[in-house]
Design a protein around this motif. Structure first.
Motif, short mmCIF file in Angstrom:
data_model
loop_
_atom_site.label_atom_id
_atom_site.label_comp_id
_atom_site.label_asym_id
_atom_site.label_seq_id
_atom_site.Cartn_x
_atom_site.Cartn_y
_atom_site.Cartn_z
N ILE A 1 0.85 -0.71 -0.07
CA ILE A 1 -0.36 -0.46 -0.18
C ILE A 1 1.03 1.51 -0.05
O ILE A 1 1.00 2.09 -0.52
CB ILE A 1 -1.24 0.08 1.04
N ASP A 2 1.95 1.42 1.08
CA ASP A 2 3.05 2.33 0.64
C ASP A 2 3.85 2.69 -0.29
O ASP A 2 3.85 3.90 -1.50
CB ASP A 2 3.58 2.08 1.81
N ALA A 3 3.62 1.34 -0.87
CA ALA A 3 5.16 1.55 -2.06
C ALA A 3 3.36 1.96 -2.92
O ALA A 3 4.40 3.11 -3.86
CB ALA A 3 5.53 0.51 -2.70
N VAL A 4 2.50 1.58 -3.85
CA VAL A 4 1.71 2.04 -4.68
C VAL A 4 1.31 3.69 -4.42
O VAL A 4 1.37 4.39 -5.53
CB VAL A 4 0.85 1.88 -4.50
N LYS A 5 1.37 3.76 -3.67
CA LYS A 5 0.94 5.58 -2.77
C LYS A 5 2.57 6.59 -3.33
O LYS A 5 1.82 7.62 -3.51
CB LYS A 5 0.65 5.78 -1.22
N ALA A 6 3.70 5.71 -3.29
CA ALA A 6 4.58 6.62 -3.14
C ALA A 6 4.18 6.64 -4.83
O ALA A 6 5.18 7.70 -6.04
CB ALA A 6 5.81 5.83 -2.68
N ARG A 7 4.30 5.19 -5.21
CA ARG A 7 3.93 5.40 -6.60
C ARG A 7 3.23 6.84 -7.16
O ARG A 7 3.74 7.16 -8.51
CB ARG A 7 4.26 3.94 -7.64
N VAL A 8 2.50 6.56 -7.14
CA VAL A 8 0.63 7.85 -7.60
C VAL A 8 1.41 8.84 -6.90
O VAL A 8 1.51 10.00 -7.60
CB VAL A 8 -0.55 7.43 -6.45
N ALA A 9 2.13 9.08 -5.95
CA ALA A 9 2.65 10.33 -5.58
C ALA A 9 3.62 10.99 -7.15
O ALA A 9 3.83 12.43 -7.46
CB ALA A 9 3.78 10.55 -4.60
N LEU B 1 -1.36 6.31 -22.87
CA LEU B 1 -2.44 7.50 -22.92
C LEU B 1 -2.23 7.98 -21.84
O LEU B 1 -1.93 9.45 -21.83
CB LEU B 1 -3.90 7.09 -23.31
N TYR B 2 -1.98 7.70 -20.38
CA TYR B 2 -2.03 8.47 -19.41
C TYR B 2 -0.75 9.61 -19.52
O TYR B 2 -0.80 9.95 -19.05
CB TYR B 2 -1.81 7.49 -18.13
N GLN B 3 0.30 8.74 -20.30
CA GLN B 3 1.48 9.77 -20.50
C GLN B 3 1.58 10.53 -21.33
O GLN B 3 2.67 11.03 -21.68
CB GLN B 3 2.69 8.54 -20.10
N VAL B 4 0.59 10.39 -22.10
CA VAL B 4 0.65 11.21 -23.52
C VAL B 4 1.41 12.61 -22.80
O VAL B 4 1.88 13.40 -23.68
CB VAL B 4 -0.14 10.80 -24.69
N LYS B 5 0.40 13.32 -22.43
CA LYS B 5 0.92 15.05 -22.07
C LYS B 5 2.27 15.00 -21.60
O LYS B 5 2.95 15.65 -21.99
CB LYS B 5 -0.66 15.92 -21.47
N ARG B 6 2.11 13.83 -21.15
CA ARG B 6 3.92 14.50 -20.01
C ARG B 6 4.91 13.97 -21.53
O ARG B 6 5.97 15.06 -21.33
CB ARG B 6 3.99 13.41 -19.14
N VAL B 7 4.94 13.15 -21.85
CA VAL B 7 6.12 13.03 -23.13
C VAL B 7 6.03 13.89 -23.68
O VAL B 7 6.72 14.82 -24.53
CB VAL B 7 5.55 11.87 -23.65
N GLY C 1 -0.94 18.12 -13.75
CA GLY C 1 -1.54 18.75 -14.42
C GLY C 1 -2.33 17.47 -14.66
O GLY C 1 -4.01 18.14 -14.93
N ASN C 2 -2.16 16.69 -15.31
CA ASN C 2 -2.64 15.15 -15.20
C ASN C 2 -3.98 14.97 -13.95
O ASN C 2 -2.89 14.10 -12.79
CB ASN C 2 -2.01 14.05 -15.57
#
Length: 191
Positions: free
Chosen positions: A96-104, A139-145, A112-113
């Motif tokens: 749970i902590d690892a997933v939260k860190a990855r989300v952050a 697709l989630y990463q398209v704006k950043r890239v 902005g996403n």
């Protein structure tokens, strides 16, 4: 007694030659004949040098590249010699902590996403070596890239659509994107 020992030693020698030499050579020969690319590691070669494999993920963390699934291998991500998952259950506090860190980290990399983050961007695969992500994760990463490369989002989205692999035989598995091949295709785009 002598007959039994002689029979056992003979059987050991025959089985050693059969299973330790003949069988592996036959399987290797058939693999080279029928599936030479896969038998040799599905290597991707650019400008005469090997840049990776279609079968093993690579770690990308620069904003101008698409990022793959997190890898749980040690001592470094995508270590093919240490394939394996984290073995953490869904209620394990460490997971749970690892997933939260990855989300952050994903939110910090693209502030902005506000889109929902696909699960494959925050959880490792069972092998820790998965070279693919879902089309939704890409697709989630398209704006950043696009922003990092100074490219139009439509151009990057069109490239993503071309790089999306279909289900095998039209029914096996899910649609997927090979992260290394997508990033190599990005590098080949004119700037």
């Amino acid at each position: 007694m002598k007959e039994h020992v002689l029979a056992a030693v003979t059987m050991l020698a025959v089985l050693t030659i059969l299973t330790g030499l003949i069988y592996p050579l036959a399987v290797t020969g058939l693999a080279q004949l029928l599936f030479p690319e896969q038998a040799n590691g599905s290597l991707i070669v650019r400008d005469g040098r090997v840049v990776g494999s279609r079968l093993i993920g690579q770690f990308f963390d620069k904003p101008e590249y698409f990022w793959g699934r997190p890898s749980a291998t040690a001592p470094f991500p995508y270590n093919a010699a240490a394939s394996g998952g984290s073995n953490l259950g869904p209620t394990n506090p460490a997971l749970i902590d690892a997933v939260k860190a990855r989300v952050a980290a994903l939110r910090a990399a693209d502030p902005g996403n506000e889109s929902p983050i696909p699960v494959d961007l925050v959880t490792a695969s069972g092998s820790g070596l998965d070279p693919h992500i879902s089309p939704a994760a890409a697709l989630y990463q398209v704006k950043r890239v696009s922003r990092a490369r100074g490219l139009d989002e439509g151009t990057v989205s069109a490239l993503l659509n071309r790089q999306t692999e279909k289900r095998q035989f039209g029914l096996l598995g899910e649609r997927r994107v090979n992260v290394l091949e997508l990033n190599l295709a990005l590098d080949a785009l004119p700037r």
